[in-house]
Motif scaffolding. Structure first.
Motif, mmCIF file in Angstrom:
data_model
loop_
_atom_site.group_PDB
_atom_site.id
_atom_site.type_symbol
_atom_site.label_atom_id
_atom_site.label_comp_id
_atom_site.label_asym_id
_atom_site.label_seq_id
_atom_site.Cartn_x
_atom_site.Cartn_y
_atom_site.Cartn_z
ATOM 1 N N TRP A 69 -33.512 -51.784 131.039
ATOM 2 C CA TRP A 69 -33.138 -52.978 131.792
ATOM 3 C C TRP A 69 -31.683 -53.353 131.549
ATOM 4 O O TRP A 69 -31.190 -53.310 130.428
ATOM 5 C CB TRP A 69 -34.010 -54.164 131.391
ATOM 6 C CG TRP A 69 -35.411 -54.092 131.882
ATOM 7 C CD1 TRP A 69 -36.516 -53.770 131.156
ATOM 8 C CD2 TRP A 69 -35.865 -54.344 133.211
ATOM 9 N NE1 TRP A 69 -37.641 -53.797 131.950
ATOM 10 C CE2 TRP A 69 -37.263 -54.151 133.222
ATOM 11 C CE3 TRP A 69 -35.227 -54.711 134.399
ATOM 12 C CZ2 TRP A 69 -38.041 -54.316 134.359
ATOM 13 C CZ3 TRP A 69 -35.994 -54.880 135.542
ATOM 14 C CH2 TRP A 69 -37.385 -54.683 135.513
ATOM 15 N N TYR A 70 -30.997 -53.753 132.633
ATOM 16 C CA TYR A 70 -29.693 -54.400 132.532
ATOM 17 C C TYR A 70 -29.871 -55.822 133.030
ATOM 18 O O TYR A 70 -30.752 -56.098 133.844
ATOM 19 C CB TYR A 70 -28.654 -53.656 133.382
ATOM 20 C CG TYR A 70 -27.319 -53.556 132.704
ATOM 21 C CD1 TYR A 70 -27.025 -52.500 131.855
ATOM 22 C CD2 TYR A 70 -26.339 -54.528 132.898
ATOM 23 C CE1 TYR A 70 -25.809 -52.406 131.209
ATOM 24 C CE2 TYR A 70 -25.117 -54.443 132.265
ATOM 25 C CZ TYR A 70 -24.853 -53.386 131.426
ATOM 26 O OH TYR A 70 -23.644 -53.304 130.788
ATOM 27 N N GLY A 71 -29.040 -56.742 132.550
ATOM 28 C CA GLY A 71 -29.243 -58.140 132.912
ATOM 29 C C GLY A 71 -27.948 -58.896 133.082
ATOM 30 O O GLY A 71 -26.942 -58.355 133.539
ATOM 31 N N LEU A 72 -27.959 -60.158 132.654
ATOM 32 C CA LEU A 72 -26.816 -61.045 132.864
ATOM 33 C C LEU A 72 -25.593 -60.608 132.087
ATOM 34 O O LEU A 72 -24.480 -60.598 132.608
ATOM 35 C CB LEU A 72 -27.198 -62.480 132.474
ATOM 36 C CG LEU A 72 -26.041 -63.485 132.486
ATOM 37 C CD1 LEU A 72 -25.551 -63.714 133.902
ATOM 38 C CD2 LEU A 72 -26.455 -64.796 131.838
ATOM 39 N N ALA A 73 -25.777 -60.283 130.821
ATOM 40 C CA ALA A 73 -24.640 -60.011 129.946
ATOM 41 C C ALA A 73 -23.929 -58.746 130.391
ATOM 42 O O ALA A 73 -24.422 -57.642 130.228
ATOM 43 C CB ALA A 73 -25.117 -59.874 128.501
ATOM 44 N N HIS A 74 -22.774 -58.925 130.960
ATOM 45 C CA HIS A 74 -22.005 -57.794 131.483
ATOM 46 C C HIS A 74 -20.576 -58.253 131.657
ATOM 47 O O HIS A 74 -20.333 -59.310 132.239
ATOM 48 C CB HIS A 74 -22.575 -57.346 132.826
ATOM 49 C CG HIS A 74 -21.665 -56.401 133.568
ATOM 50 N ND1 HIS A 74 -21.300 -55.189 133.052
ATOM 51 C CD2 HIS A 74 -21.038 -56.506 134.768
ATOM 52 C CE1 HIS A 74 -20.504 -54.575 133.916
ATOM 53 N NE2 HIS A 74 -20.324 -55.359 134.955
ATOM 54 N N VAL A 115 -42.326 -51.214 131.718
ATOM 55 C CA VAL A 115 -41.500 -50.676 132.796
ATOM 56 C C VAL A 115 -40.354 -49.860 132.215
ATOM 57 O O VAL A 115 -40.076 -48.739 132.657
ATOM 58 C CB VAL A 115 -40.955 -51.812 133.684
ATOM 59 C CG1 VAL A 115 -39.886 -51.289 134.637
ATOM 60 C CG2 VAL A 115 -42.084 -52.464 134.464
ATOM 61 N N ALA A 116 -39.678 -50.419 131.201
ATOM 62 C CA ALA A 116 -38.560 -49.699 130.590
ATOM 63 C C ALA A 116 -39.038 -48.405 129.941
ATOM 64 O O ALA A 116 -38.377 -47.362 130.048
ATOM 65 C CB ALA A 116 -37.876 -50.590 129.557
ATOM 66 N N ARG A 117 -40.168 -48.465 129.273
ATOM 67 C CA ARG A 117 -40.668 -47.272 128.568
ATOM 68 C C ARG A 117 -41.001 -46.151 129.547
ATOM 69 O O ARG A 117 -40.624 -44.993 129.326
ATOM 70 C CB ARG A 117 -41.906 -47.625 127.747
ATOM 71 C CG ARG A 117 -42.431 -46.458 126.903
ATOM 72 C CD ARG A 117 -43.642 -46.868 126.078
ATOM 73 N NE ARG A 117 -44.768 -47.249 126.920
ATOM 74 C CZ ARG A 117 -45.208 -48.497 127.091
ATOM 75 N NH1 ARG A 117 -44.600 -49.506 126.483
ATOM 76 N NH2 ARG A 117 -46.253 -48.746 127.853
#
Length: 383
Positions: free
Chosen positions: A168-173, A251-253
């Protein structure tokens, strides 16, 4: 311990001294970018340029048209910053100098993908899209990234790969001209702001017995005190994290399993697959969250973040790496301008070894100043 230095192809192509400089540094391996996100990078020693602007996420080699023909989602070759087979040219120069080359592949971090195909992006509880963050629950995204991993990882001459943002990628970027730090977000608030509410994820929550509308409303309510200045989301945020993290982790796994399986199928038996990973299963970003007890059954090892030489992540992975014989690489920043500590590399390496690390990663040999590289050599950590 064995050490590898991160490098971009543009650090090597056009600089005949680049490979020898790495050998003199004391490393015997290079982790070379093959698929990378947009960036602006300093090249402090290159004879032809000082700043490279990679305008969009791209593969740094010619993509195989047979693999991508007819597919809506496909990788873009790089522009002027890495023309042709920049990866291959750099890899050959490094190999001639006696360095092992492993590919470095960025997956779920792609602003151009989100701009051209908005439906692929993570959508937060407020309905805002994160174009830099492909949603790994979406079948079309998974198919694209699995194919990308198999192609970008298994480049000619590569002995292994390191997969970044494999989850997963999210807000922190660090997006262009970021203005998102005006309100401090703790770990739970970052998680809630990274929860995806696209149609596929909403369906996934429903399958877990969660009402997606109530869930989104609950996230907004839990975050409201934070926008007013409260330091945390409190118990409401923790409850929402606990209710959703199982689904997100699953989901990530499964995504990680598909990616690693595709890479192994495309590579030879000795090819080594490492994940850039965080032991907090809920974490998003370049170091995607994994289950420390399970990840070594999937990959050959992990590269764990060690900001400022801290070893917290290593401690969570170490007993499982020791049990399985997996690789546990400590990722140490050696660029002073990025908050790194090249002058204390020997001490940081000793602490990492004591915490269970079996290898070192140096971020980033191409970005470091001459003074930083001299400090790395002088430390004796690589001899």
């Amino acid at each position: 311990m064995r050490a590898s230095a991160f490098l971009y192809p543009w650090d090597v192509v056009g600089d005949p001294a680049a490979a020898g400089r790495l050998v003199d540094l004391g490393v015997r391996q290079v982790t070379l970018a093959a698929a990378y996100h947009s960036t602006r990078a300093l090249t402090p020693r290159h004879p032809r340029h000082r700043v490279v602007t990679a305008e969009y996420a791209a593969v740094l080699y010619p993509p195989d048209e047979r693999r991508w023909s007819g597919r809506e989602l496909r990788p873009h070759p790089a522009g002027s910053w890495a023309l042709g087979d920049a990866y291959g040219e750099a890899a050959e120069a490094l190999a001639r100098a006696g360095l092992d080359v492993h590919s470095w592949v960025v997956l779920a971090h792609n602003s151009r993908l989100g701009a051209e195909h908005p439906g692929t992006s993570v959508v937060n509880a407020y309905g805002d899209r994160y174009p830099w963050a492909p949603c790994v629950a979406r079948p079309e995204v998974r198919s694209h990234l699995v194919s990308l991993a198999a192609e970008a990882a298994v480049r000619p001459g590569a002995r292994g790969t390191e997969l970044e943002s494999c989850g997963w990628y999210g807000l922190a970027h660090l997006h262009a001209h970021d203005k998102t730090s005006g309100v401090g977000l703790d770990d739970t608030a970052q998680y809630l702001m990274s929860l995806c509410f696209c149609a596929v994820c909403r369906s996934g929550y429903a399958q877990e017995g969660l009402d997606d509308e109530q869930l989104a409303a609950g996230v907004r309510a839990a975050l409201e005190p934070v926008w007013r200045g409260a330091p945390t989301t409190g118990p409401a945020g923790e409850t929402l994290l606990e209710a959703t993290v199982g689904h997100r982790a699953a989901v990530a796994r499964t995504f990680q399993e598909e990616v690693v399986g595709a890479v192994r199928a495309a590579a030879g038996p000795e090819f080594r697959v490492l994940l850039h990973a965080d032991p907090g299963v809920h974490r998003c970003g370049a170091n995607a969250g994994v289950d420390p007890a399970a990840v070594f059954a999937l990959a050959d090892g992990v590269v764990a973040p060690c900001p400022s030489g801290r070893t917290d992540a290593l401690g969570a992975f170490a007993p499982h790496a020791a049990r399985t014989g997996g690789v546990l690489a400590a990722n140490l920043t050696v660029v002073s301008g990025l908050g790194g500590t090249p002058h204390t590399l020997a001490e940081d390496a000793d602490r990492a070894a004591a915490a269970g690390a079996t290898e070192l990663r140096l971020y980033h040999a191409g970005l470091a100043s001459d003074e930083d590289l001299a400090a790395v050599r002088k430390s004796g950590a690589l001899t």
